[in-house]
Design an enzyme around this catalytic site. Sequence first.
Site, PDB file in Angstrom:
ATOM      1  N   GLU A   1      13.754  35.092  46.977  1.00  0.00           N
ATOM      2  CA  GLU A   1      14.231  35.205  45.598  1.00  0.00           C
ATOM      3  C   GLU A   1      13.924  36.566  45.001  1.00  0.00           C
ATOM      4  O   GLU A   1      12.866  37.145  45.252  1.00  0.00           O
ATOM      5  CB  GLU A   1      13.593  34.111  44.738  1.00  0.00           C
TER       6      GLU A   1
ATOM      7  N   CYS B   1      12.262  42.537  40.217  1.00  0.00           N
ATOM      8  CA  CYS B   1      11.076  41.825  40.695  1.00  0.00           C
ATOM      9  C   CYS B   1      11.426  41.259  42.067  1.00  0.00           C
ATOM     10  O   CYS B   1      12.341  40.436  42.183  1.00  0.00           O
ATOM     11  CB  CYS B   1      10.737  40.705  39.708  1.00  0.00           C
TER      12      CYS B   1
ATOM     13  N   CYS C   1       4.599  31.034  49.630  1.00  0.00           N
ATOM     14  CA  CYS C   1       3.312  31.734  49.433  1.00  0.00           C
ATOM     15  C   CYS C   1       2.197  30.833  49.946  1.00  0.00           C
ATOM     16  O   CYS C   1       2.190  29.634  49.671  1.00  0.00           O
ATOM     17  CB  CYS C   1       3.088  32.045  47.955  1.00  0.00           C
TER      18      CYS C   1
ATOM     19  N   CYS D   1      -2.197  28.931  43.763  1.00  0.00           N
ATOM     20  CA  CYS D   1      -2.428  29.038  42.329  1.00  0.00           C
ATOM     21  C   CYS D   1      -1.774  27.828  41.654  1.00  0.00           C
ATOM     22  O   CYS D   1      -0.584  27.553  41.882  1.00  0.00           O
ATOM     23  CB  CYS D   1      -1.837  30.343  41.792  1.00  0.00           C
TER      24      CYS D   1
ATOM     25  N   CYS E   1       1.585  27.991  39.446  1.00  0.00           N
ATOM     26  CA  CYS E   1       2.741  28.671  40.034  1.00  0.00           C
ATOM     27  C   CYS E   1       3.553  27.733  40.917  1.00  0.00           C
ATOM     28  O   CYS E   1       3.019  27.093  41.820  1.00  0.00           O
ATOM     29  CB  CYS E   1       2.242  29.855  40.855  1.00  0.00           C
TER      30      CYS E   1
ATOM     31  N   CYS F   1       7.944  34.495  35.656  1.00  0.00           N
ATOM     32  CA  CYS F   1       6.730  34.505  36.472  1.00  0.00           C
ATOM     33  C   CYS F   1       6.282  33.091  36.807  1.00  0.00           C
ATOM     34  O   CYS F   1       6.167  32.262  35.912  1.00  0.00           O
ATOM     35  CB  CYS F   1       5.588  35.169  35.719  1.00  0.00           C
TER      36      CYS F   1
HETATM   37  S1  SF4 Z   1       0.923  33.255  41.596  1.00  0.00           S
HETATM   38 FE1  SF4 Z   1       2.242  32.100  43.021  1.00  0.00          FE
HETATM   39  S2  SF4 Z   1       3.268  33.631  44.304  1.00  0.00           S
HETATM   40 FE2  SF4 Z   1       1.544  34.646  43.262  1.00  0.00          FE
HETATM   41  S3  SF4 Z   1      -0.170  34.479  44.737  1.00  0.00           S
HETATM   42 FE3  SF4 Z   1      -0.351  32.702  43.375  1.00  0.00          FE
HETATM   43  S4  SF4 Z   1       0.802  31.066  44.455  1.00  0.00           S
HETATM   44 FE4  SF4 Z   1       1.412  33.031  45.388  1.00  0.00          FE
END
Ligand code: SF4
Length: 367
Positions: free
Chosen positions: A92, A105, A112, A116, A119, A343
């Site tokens: 993306e 971006c 990933c 987090c 996210c 984000c």
């Molecule tokens: S914010 Fe999302 S994309 Fe960024 S490192 Fe953490 S889990 Fe990965």
Amino acid sequence: MELMHLIGLTQTELTELVGSFGEPAYRARQIFSGMQARRLMSFAEMTDLPKELRGKLSDETVIPTLTLESRYVSTDGTRRYLFKTRDKYPVETVFIPEEHRDTICFSSQSGCPLQCTFCLTAQLGLLRNLTPGEIVEQIIFALNDAYGVGVATPRGTNLVAMGAGEPFLNFENLMKAIRIMNDPAGLHIVPNRITVSTAGIVPRIRELATIPNRPHLAVSLAAPTDELRDELMPINKKWPIDELMSACREFEKSLKPNDRFTFEYVMLRGVNDSDEQARQLANVINRYRLRAKVNLIPHNPAEPLPYEPSSMTRVETFKRILESKGVHAFIRRPRGRDILAACGQLAARSTAGEVPASIPTSQRRIA
Ligand code: SF4
């Protein structure tokens, strides 16, 4: 046999390849400029090359490898592109028009591996690292879509590695992509126009400090204490705040006098946005004597994430507390929320079934 992906080659590598075809070096310069400066995505358009060479290149190599699956346009003009790699992994990219300078971006990984909790990308897990070519291709596609094929960007472009993935876990490929984009015969996007955002991969922050011609650094903090950061960003268990800040201090020593680096602080209602937490954050930054600015980012809600964004009044109060303690703070306006482009919202959602019902009808799916 997988065809060689030419966008991921430096001019030197391209010269070697073209030499192995029995062609002179100037052909490599023509091809490089065709892909990277004129942003042509097929050999047929490179009419300055002999037909025979174009045929050989088409048989043995490939220019674009990403296939556009969907393109969304937000009511605020932000565009989100969802691509698939040759092996069908999602990628993306987000184009954000701004008053003075547009921003792209881009993603460094498909999915990933970090977890987090605020996210959406985390929910995909790591699918795979993107190649240098797949990184550069995202930029070329977004530029062509925004301005027209090969048309010069009106005000230059900023790039941020803040899409899907932890860029520092794909460091070599990222740095090679940055070298390719820096080539004056190609895109000529200098590292000074690029910001790489990390969740806190400490050894890579230290390594970046030793690289002279490098992108800017942003560190996602999200919490002023280890207890809370362990919960929101589990990578903190590996490199807690003290180690992270020491690495940031080392990075800061390598900055030019007027340069700063950035902390990103996502604001989650009732979780990390109290007055006390603002004071704690300022104390952490001041304790390590860091010349950094803090970007406050109201959380971008996305189901099924369990968080709400802080109210604007709360964000502004938080900012004032930071400033009263000498910390430069800015509020980042959310962009592209309605198309899941903001984000923390990138999770390869494309089809009607996968897009949560909370997405307003202003979402326009164009391709
Ligand atoms: S914010 Fe999302 S994309 Fe960024 S490192 Fe953490 S889990 Fe990965």
